[in-house]
Design a protein around this motif. Structure first.
Motif, PDB file in Angstrom:
ATOM      1  N   THR A 115       3.127  10.694   1.251  1.00 34.23           N
ATOM      2  CA  THR A 115       3.608  10.539   2.620  1.00 34.23           C
ATOM      3  C   THR A 115       4.842  11.416   2.833  1.00 34.23           C
ATOM      4  N   GLU A 116       5.213  11.605   4.092  1.00 33.81           N
ATOM      5  CA  GLU A 116       6.428  12.360   4.396  1.00 33.81           C
ATOM      6  C   GLU A 116       7.653  11.665   3.794  1.00 33.81           C
ATOM      7  N   GLU A 117       7.617  10.334   3.791  1.00 30.63           N
ATOM      8  CA  GLU A 117       8.744   9.573   3.246  1.00 30.63           C
ATOM      9  C   GLU A 117       8.867   9.767   1.739  1.00 30.63           C
ATOM     10  N   THR A 118       7.737   9.855   1.045  1.00 27.79           N
ATOM     11  CA  THR A 118       7.770  10.119  -0.396  1.00 27.79           C
ATOM     12  C   THR A 118       8.394  11.478  -0.665  1.00 27.79           C
ATOM     13  N   LEU A 119       8.019  12.459   0.137  1.00 29.21           N
ATOM     14  CA  LEU A 119       8.588  13.804  -0.014  1.00 29.21           C
ATOM     15  C   LEU A 119      10.087  13.782   0.252  1.00 29.21           C
ATOM     16  N   SER A 120      10.507  13.108   1.309  1.00 29.22           N
ATOM     17  CA  SER A 120      11.935  13.041   1.641  1.00 29.22           C
ATOM     18  C   SER A 120      12.734  12.389   0.517  1.00 29.22           C
ATOM     19  N   LEU A 121      12.228  11.293  -0.014  1.00 25.34           N
ATOM     20  CA  LEU A 121      12.923  10.603  -1.101  1.00 25.34           C
ATOM     21  C   LEU A 121      12.947  11.453  -2.368  1.00 25.34           C
ATOM     22  N   SER A 122      11.879  12.192  -2.612  1.00 25.63           N
ATOM     23  CA  SER A 122      11.843  13.073  -3.785  1.00 25.63           C
ATOM     24  C   SER A 122      12.852  14.203  -3.645  1.00 25.63           C
ATOM     25  N   GLN A 123      12.979  14.728  -2.436  1.00 24.94           N
ATOM     26  CA  GLN A 123      13.969  15.785  -2.184  1.00 24.94           C
ATOM     27  C   GLN A 123      15.384  15.266  -2.380  1.00 24.94           C
ATOM     28  N   LEU A 124      15.653  14.075  -1.876  1.00 26.03           N
ATOM     29  CA  LEU A 124      16.983  13.483  -2.028  1.00 26.03           C
ATOM     30  C   LEU A 124      17.280  13.186  -3.496  1.00 26.03           C
ATOM     31  N   SER A 125      16.277  12.734  -4.222  1.00 25.56           N
ATOM     32  CA  SER A 125      16.454  12.457  -5.653  1.00 25.56           C
ATOM     33  C   SER A 125      16.794  13.736  -6.408  1.00 25.56           C
ATOM     34  N   ALA A 126      16.071  14.815  -6.100  1.00 26.29           N
ATOM     35  CA  ALA A 126      16.322  16.093  -6.773  1.00 26.29           C
ATOM     36  C   ALA A 126      17.725  16.606  -6.464  1.00 26.29           C
ATOM     37  N   ARG A 180      18.636   4.819   3.648  1.00 24.29           N
ATOM     38  CA  ARG A 180      18.202   4.828   5.049  1.00 24.29           C
ATOM     39  C   ARG A 180      16.745   5.245   5.160  1.00 24.29           C
ATOM     40  N   VAL A 181      16.346   6.286   4.423  1.00 24.38           N
ATOM     41  CA  VAL A 181      14.961   6.754   4.451  1.00 24.38           C
ATOM     42  C   VAL A 181      14.016   5.668   3.940  1.00 24.38           C
ATOM     43  N   MET A 182      14.428   4.973   2.877  1.00 22.64           N
ATOM     44  CA  MET A 182      13.559   3.927   2.343  1.00 22.64           C
ATOM     45  C   MET A 182      13.369   2.788   3.338  1.00 22.64           C
ATOM     46  N   ARG A 183      14.456   2.371   3.992  1.00 27.28           N
ATOM     47  CA  ARG A 183      14.329   1.296   4.979  1.00 27.28           C
ATOM     48  C   ARG A 183      13.375   1.692   6.102  1.00 27.28           C
ATOM     49  N   SER A 184      13.498   2.931   6.558  1.00 30.78           N
ATOM     50  CA  SER A 184      12.602   3.422   7.596  1.00 30.78           C
ATOM     51  C   SER A 184      11.161   3.491   7.087  1.00 30.78           C
ATOM     52  N   ALA A 185      11.002   3.938   5.845  1.00 32.42           N
ATOM     53  CA  ALA A 185       9.665   4.043   5.257  1.00 32.42           C
ATOM     54  C   ALA A 185       9.011   2.670   5.114  1.00 32.42           C
ATOM     55  N   MET A 186       9.795   1.694   4.700  1.00 33.63           N
ATOM     56  CA  MET A 186       9.270   0.340   4.546  1.00 33.63           C
ATOM     57  C   MET A 186       8.845  -0.233   5.898  1.00 33.63           C
ATOM     58  N   SER A 187       9.656  -0.002   6.898  1.00 29.61           N
ATOM     59  CA  SER A 187       9.341  -0.495   8.231  1.00 29.61           C
ATOM     60  C   SER A 187       8.028   0.107   8.720  1.00 29.61           C
ATOM     61  N   MET A 204       2.534   1.976  -2.247  1.00 27.23           N
ATOM     62  CA  MET A 204       3.585   2.812  -1.679  1.00 27.23           C
ATOM     63  C   MET A 204       4.928   2.087  -1.643  1.00 27.23           C
ATOM     64  N   LYS A 205       4.911   0.797  -1.477  1.00 26.06           N
ATOM     65  CA  LYS A 205       6.158   0.027  -1.529  1.00 26.06           C
ATOM     66  C   LYS A 205       6.833   0.224  -2.889  1.00 26.06           C
ATOM     67  N   ALA A 206       6.042   0.150  -3.960  1.00 28.27           N
ATOM     68  CA  ALA A 206       6.584   0.333  -5.310  1.00 28.27           C
ATOM     69  C   ALA A 206       7.137   1.743  -5.493  1.00 28.27           C
ATOM     70  N   VAL A 207       6.410   2.745  -4.981  1.00 23.76           N
ATOM     71  CA  VAL A 207       6.848   4.135  -5.125  1.00 23.76           C
ATOM     72  C   VAL A 207       8.154   4.370  -4.368  1.00 23.76           C
ATOM     73  N   TYR A 208       8.232   3.876  -3.137  1.00 23.80           N
ATOM     74  CA  TYR A 208       9.461   4.045  -2.356  1.00 23.80           C
ATOM     75  C   TYR A 208      10.650   3.409  -3.066  1.00 23.80           C
ATOM     76  N   GLU A 209      10.459   2.210  -3.561  1.00 23.31           N
ATOM     77  CA  GLU A 209      11.556   1.495  -4.222  1.00 23.31           C
ATOM     78  C   GLU A 209      12.017   2.225  -5.475  1.00 23.31           C
ATOM     79  N   MET A 210      11.070   2.759  -6.249  1.00 28.37           N
ATOM     80  CA  MET A 210      11.442   3.455  -7.478  1.00 28.37           C
ATOM     81  C   MET A 210      12.202   4.744  -7.173  1.00 28.37           C
ATOM     82  N   LEU A 211      11.752   5.472  -6.170  1.00 30.40           N
ATOM     83  CA  LEU A 211      12.435   6.727  -5.829  1.00 30.40           C
ATOM     84  C   LEU A 211      13.834   6.470  -5.286  1.00 30.40           C
ATOM     85  N   GLU A 212      13.983   5.430  -4.482  1.00 25.24           N
ATOM     86  CA  GLU A 212      15.317   5.106  -3.999  1.00 25.24           C
ATOM     87  C   GLU A 212      16.218   4.681  -5.151  1.00 25.24           C
TER      88      GLU A 212
END
Length: 215
Positions: free
Chosen positions: A112-123, A164-171, A186-194
């Motif tokens: 998802t776009e949110e997964t990409l955003s979180l991956s970019q922020l993590s990097a 912020r991105v994770m909260r939006s992604a979860m919503s 996807m909930k698990a993936v978002y949480e792990m990346l955050e």
């Protein structure tokens, strides 16, 4: 007194920190490229292997740092700070590896776009961690102190953005995803990346303490 003279007075801890930081960056960039090229199975598997290779290489450095702590008589900074920092850094790559394996175990087939955003922020967080760690041997220089503290502040800001991105992604996930299995995945993936950014923030807090106490 003789016993103390026979033991090494100072291990190459800063060099090992820097090497570990480089593996963190390698792992985070490989993970990001994997997300960007997720539709290509060959690239996905190759890049997943790169994440795991980076984690294994970093594990060896962590083990070496902990070994040196037992054989070095005088350390450049407090022993607890060394132990805490290397293990906190190791947590970052452990989590990136866990996330990589979760994508495979959960049979996640699309990004998802949110997964990409979180991956970019993590990097970006991981790059700031490596930069801050690289400055630790230079704390006698005022410019290095300022740069290290700035890097820590940037990590805090990136972690807040990831939150912020994770909260939006979860919503969005709970409002739009109809397949319960996909929602759980996807909930698990978002949480792990955050959480990757949380672990980077943990490292930043440790580095900030080291900088303030040793500059």
């Amino acid at each position: 007194m003789l016993f103390g003279k026979l033991l090494p007075r100072e291990g190459n801890f800063f060099e090992l920190f820097d090497q570990h930081g480089q593996h963190i960056v390698e792992g985070s960039r490989a993970f990001l490229r994997m997300v960007e090229n997720y539709a290509n199975l060959t690239d996905r598997e190759r890049l997943a292997a790169e994440v795991i290779d980076a984690e294994h290489a970093a594990d060896k450095i962590t083990a070496e740092v902990n070994r040196l702590l037992h054989t070095t008589f005088i350390t450049p900074i407090d022993r607890e700070q060394i132990h805490g920092l290397i293990n906190a850094m190791d947590d970052i790559l452990d989590l990136l590896q866990d996330t990589t394996e979760t994508l495979s175990l959960y049979d996640v087939r699309r990004m998802t776009e949110e997964t990409l955003s979180l991956s970019q922020l993590s990097a970006r967080c991981c790059e700031r961690v490596q930069h801050a760690v690289n400055l630790l041997p230079k704390l006698s220089q005022h410019t290095a102190v300022e740069a290290a503290l700035k890097a820590c502040e940037e990590i805090d800001q990136l972690e807040s953005e990831a939150d912020r991105v994770m909260r939006s992604a979860m919503s969005k996930l709970f409002r739009e995803e109809q397949d319960v299995r996909e929602l759980i995945k996807m909930k698990a993936v978002y949480e792990m990346l955050e959480t990757v950014t949380d672990r980077c923030e943990d490292v930043a807090n440790l580095i900030e303490g080291i900088v303030l106490e040793n500059s």
